[in-house]
Design a protein around this motif. Structure first.
Motif, mmCIF file in Angstrom:
data_model
loop_
_atom_site.group_PDB
_atom_site.id
_atom_site.type_symbol
_atom_site.label_atom_id
_atom_site.label_comp_id
_atom_site.label_asym_id
_atom_site.label_seq_id
_atom_site.Cartn_x
_atom_site.Cartn_y
_atom_site.Cartn_z
ATOM 1 N N SER A 9 42.555 50.205 40.874
ATOM 2 C CA SER A 9 42.465 49.764 42.267
ATOM 3 C C SER A 9 42.120 50.968 43.149
ATOM 4 C CB SER A 9 43.792 49.163 42.728
ATOM 5 O OG SER A 9 44.733 50.202 42.929
ATOM 6 N N VAL A 57 41.710 46.379 51.185
ATOM 7 C CA VAL A 57 41.181 46.304 49.810
ATOM 8 C C VAL A 57 41.937 47.230 48.863
ATOM 9 C CG1 VAL A 57 38.863 45.566 50.512
ATOM 10 C CG2 VAL A 57 39.355 48.023 50.295
ATOM 11 N N LEU A 109 42.274 46.056 45.204
ATOM 12 C CA LEU A 109 41.101 45.572 44.463
ATOM 13 C C LEU A 109 40.579 46.667 43.532
ATOM 14 C CD1 LEU A 109 39.056 43.717 47.246
ATOM 15 C CD2 LEU A 109 40.707 42.778 45.600
ATOM 16 N N THR A 155 34.677 46.888 42.223
ATOM 17 C CA THR A 155 34.225 45.702 42.956
ATOM 18 C C THR A 155 33.978 46.003 44.431
ATOM 19 O OG1 THR A 155 36.452 44.969 43.571
ATOM 20 C CG2 THR A 155 35.606 44.240 41.416
#
Ligand SMILES: Nc1ncnc2c1ncn2[C@@H]1O[C@H](COP(=O)(O)OP(=O)(O)OP(=O)(O)O)[C@@H](O)[C@H]1O
Ligand SMILES: [Mg+2]
Length: 264
Positions: free
Chosen positions: A106, A156, A159, A163
């Motif tokens: 992440s 984010v 994530l 991505t």
């Protein structure tokens, strides 16, 4: 002056270049370049192609050996230190051109990993166990969360970095560089080839890191408007020499700078 939070406890410069000269064969890339930067400065470097800007960073970070002169970092003479020693020292870091992140981690884990690699280089990072390591990991996580917030990626943070957009990956990379708490960061054209919206985001991240964390930045940049908006001080290199050094206002009104670089 804006209210910079960074405490100043000593008057010695953070980075001092003393008459730095660098030749590539018959090409004199830098000719007795001298200036000093204080803690917490936000300084731009501009100048025509081939004026020696990148070479200046190469010399500061040990990628290139000087032909003459000294580099003094935070009171330590680092002249002649190889690149890995300067990097490991951690006080002065330099950006890399490409945005490279760990795709499957992440955004926030990327920062933690960057901090781990710095604290425990090589295999030690794999085997750092026990209570001390757990405390250290908690510290890294807290630091990562703070930096993710600072660069505007809180939405984010969980994530996978692979991505994220190119711009967000650049911000992850930028934040990762701040994990080891450098005192000064050298950025060589951090805004080259990126779109205007992203330019704004990265410039904001630099300004915020400077303002909130007191980290000094030196930014090489061809986009003069961005440099003038971001930096409180601008140094102009021309043919390997310092042509001018002053506030953005002084620089844009300097006749020699206009003639050599800004265009009439
Ligand atoms: N590794 C090298 N070997 C030989 N010559 C070099 C090397 N690096 C730079 N030079 C030369 O040194 C001079 C300064 O180059 P440098 O890359 O520092 O300029 P710059 O200001 O960063 O330019 P640009 O704006 O194009 O990035 C140029 O004449 C360049 O060709
Ligand atoms: Mg360059």
């Amino acid at each position: 002056m804006s209210g910079v939070a960074a405490p100043r406890t000593e008057r010695a410069p953070l980075l001092e270049l003393r008459a730095v000269t660098k030749n590539y064969g018959a090409v004199r890339a830098l000719n007795a370049v001298g200036f000093s930067l204080a803690a917490g400065e936000l300084c731009g470097i501009i100048g025509p192609n081939g004026s020696g800007k990148s070479t200046l960073f190469d010399c500061c970070t040990g990628l290139q050996a000087l032909d003459a002169g000294r580099i003094v970092l935070d009171g330590t003479d680092v002249t002649g230190w190889p690149m890995n020693r300067v990097a490991r020292d951690g006080r002065m870091l330099r950006s890399f051109q490409k945005a490279s992140v760990f795709d499957t981690l992440s955004a926030e884990e990327n920062l933690v990993a960057a901090g781990q690699m710095f604290a425990f280089p090589g295999v030690a990072s794999t085997f750092s166990l026990g209570a001390g390591a757990r405390t250290r990991l908690a510290e890294l996580r807290a630091r990562a969360a703070e930096l993710i917030d600072l660069v505007g990626l809180a939405h984010v943070r969980d994530l996978p970095a692979g991505t994220l957009s190119y711009g967000q990956q650049k911000l992850v990379q930028f934040a990762s560089m701040l994990m080891p708490r450098p005192k000064i960061v050298l950025l060589d054209e951090p805004l080259a080839g990126i779109n205007p919206v992203l330019i704004e985001k990265i410039a904001t991240a630099i300004a915020e890191a400077n303002r909130r964390l007191g980290i000094a930045f030196v930014v090489i940049e061809h986009n003069v408007d961005v440099v003038m908006g971001l930096c409180r001080r601008v140094i102009v290199l021309h043919q390997g020499e310092v042509l001018a050094d002053g506030s953005p206002e002084a620089i844009v009104n300097d006749a020699r700078v206009v003639e050599a670089y800004l265009g009439g």
